[in-house]
Motif scaffolding. Structure first.
Motif, PDB file in Angstrom:
ATOM      1  N   LYS A  27       1.599 -56.961 -17.601  1.00  0.00           N
ATOM      2  CA  LYS A  27       3.095 -57.421 -17.667  1.00  0.00           C
ATOM      3  C   LYS A  27       3.300 -58.549 -18.343  1.00  0.00           C
ATOM      4  CE  LYS A  27       5.432 -54.313 -14.448  1.00  0.00           C
ATOM      5  NZ  LYS A  27       6.414 -53.679 -14.997  1.00  0.00           N
ATOM      6  N   ARG A  28       2.450 -59.662 -18.094  1.00  0.00           N
ATOM      7  CA  ARG A  28       2.474 -60.919 -18.683  1.00  0.00           C
ATOM      8  C   ARG A  28       2.095 -60.948 -20.254  1.00  0.00           C
ATOM      9  NH1 ARG A  28      -0.916 -64.694 -15.518  1.00  0.00           N
ATOM     10  NH2 ARG A  28       0.788 -64.912 -14.140  1.00  0.00           N
ATOM     11  N   ALA A  29       1.092 -60.088 -20.631  1.00  0.00           N
ATOM     12  CA  ALA A  29       0.677 -59.723 -21.892  1.00  0.00           C
ATOM     13  C   ALA A  29       1.921 -59.016 -22.643  1.00  0.00           C
ATOM     14  CB  ALA A  29      -0.395 -59.190 -21.979  1.00  0.00           C
ATOM     15  N   LEU A  30       2.396 -57.874 -22.013  1.00  0.00           N
ATOM     16  CA  LEU A  30       3.122 -56.995 -22.741  1.00  0.00           C
ATOM     17  C   LEU A  30       4.649 -57.787 -22.894  1.00  0.00           C
ATOM     18  CD1 LEU A  30       2.629 -53.677 -20.381  1.00  0.00           C
ATOM     19  CD2 LEU A  30       1.887 -54.191 -22.949  1.00  0.00           C
ATOM     20  N   LEU A  69      -5.636 -50.999 -21.660  1.00  0.00           N
ATOM     21  CA  LEU A  69      -4.672 -51.732 -22.321  1.00  0.00           C
ATOM     22  C   LEU A  69      -5.433 -52.750 -23.265  1.00  0.00           C
ATOM     23  CD1 LEU A  69      -1.699 -52.226 -22.870  1.00  0.00           C
ATOM     24  CD2 LEU A  69      -1.738 -54.066 -20.945  1.00  0.00           C
ATOM     25  N   VAL A  70      -6.249 -53.547 -22.694  1.00  0.00           N
ATOM     26  CA  VAL A  70      -7.014 -54.502 -23.788  1.00  0.00           C
ATOM     27  C   VAL A  70      -7.792 -53.911 -24.822  1.00  0.00           C
ATOM     28  CG1 VAL A  70      -8.874 -56.215 -23.461  1.00  0.00           C
ATOM     29  CG2 VAL A  70      -7.451 -56.201 -21.592  1.00  0.00           C
ATOM     30  N   THR A  71      -8.391 -52.829 -24.456  1.00  0.00           N
ATOM     31  CA  THR A  71      -9.084 -51.952 -25.739  1.00  0.00           C
ATOM     32  C   THR A  71      -8.106 -51.480 -26.789  1.00  0.00           C
ATOM     33  OG1 THR A  71     -10.674 -51.456 -24.096  1.00  0.00           O
ATOM     34  CG2 THR A  71     -10.548 -50.026 -26.284  1.00  0.00           C
ATOM     35  N   LEU A  72      -6.891 -50.965 -26.295  1.00  0.00           N
ATOM     36  CA  LEU A  72      -5.831 -50.435 -27.108  1.00  0.00           C
ATOM     37  C   LEU A  72      -5.297 -51.492 -27.872  1.00  0.00           C
ATOM     38  CD1 LEU A  72      -4.087 -47.793 -27.678  1.00  0.00           C
ATOM     39  CD2 LEU A  72      -2.309 -48.986 -26.209  1.00  0.00           C
ATOM     40  N   VAL A 101       3.964 -47.444 -26.980  1.00  0.00           N
ATOM     41  CA  VAL A 101       3.553 -47.604 -25.454  1.00  0.00           C
ATOM     42  C   VAL A 101       4.095 -49.045 -24.765  1.00  0.00           C
ATOM     43  CG1 VAL A 101       1.404 -47.722 -24.006  1.00  0.00           C
ATOM     44  CG2 VAL A 101       1.644 -45.894 -25.730  1.00  0.00           C
ATOM     45  N   ILE A 102       3.475 -50.022 -25.585  1.00  0.00           N
ATOM     46  CA  ILE A 102       3.639 -51.294 -25.287  1.00  0.00           C
ATOM     47  C   ILE A 102       4.999 -51.565 -24.900  1.00  0.00           C
ATOM     48  CG2 ILE A 102       3.857 -53.609 -26.027  1.00  0.00           C
ATOM     49  CD1 ILE A 102       1.379 -53.226 -27.966  1.00  0.00           C
TER      50      ILE A 102
END
Length: 106
Positions: A27-30, A69-72, A101-102
């Motif tokens: 969530k922090r990244a998104l 998620l990191v890979t995507l 998605v994000i």
């Protein structure tokens, strides 16, 4: 591009069905990516998000994120390295699926 789109759609299905719930590190990244305008989150936005999180929270932040998620995100940024490919309709469709998605997960 088909693989990127399939990954995005798979993660979207898992999000909708409740099989995947973004953890606090996700969530922090998104949150950092949802402010991007347009149908595609650009490569620079993704790379600067990773750099900012690493600088602020260290490698632990990325290590605790969901690997799918990191890979995507990494694949989405890499797909935009060659503008001639990134501008193809298939690429735009795949990159839009990633953006969807994000925004849904954030």
């Amino acid at each position: 591009m088909r693989d990127l789109q399939a990954r995005a759609e798979g993660l979207s299905v898992d999000l909708a069905s409740g099989q995947w719930k973004p953890n606090r590190f996700d969530k922090r990244a998104l949150r950092k990516l949802t402010g991007a305008d347009g149908p595609v989150i650009h490569r620079d936005g993704i790379t600067s998000m990773f750099i900012e999180l690493y600088d602020k929270h260290g490698p632990w932040q990325v290590n605790k994120m969901t690997s799918r998620l990191v890979t995507l995100l990494a694949n989405s940024a890499a797909a935009q390295d060659l503008p001639s490919i990134a501008e193809l309709p298939e690429a735009q469709e795949a990159l839009s699926a990633v953006t969807s998605v994000i925004r849904s997960a954030a």
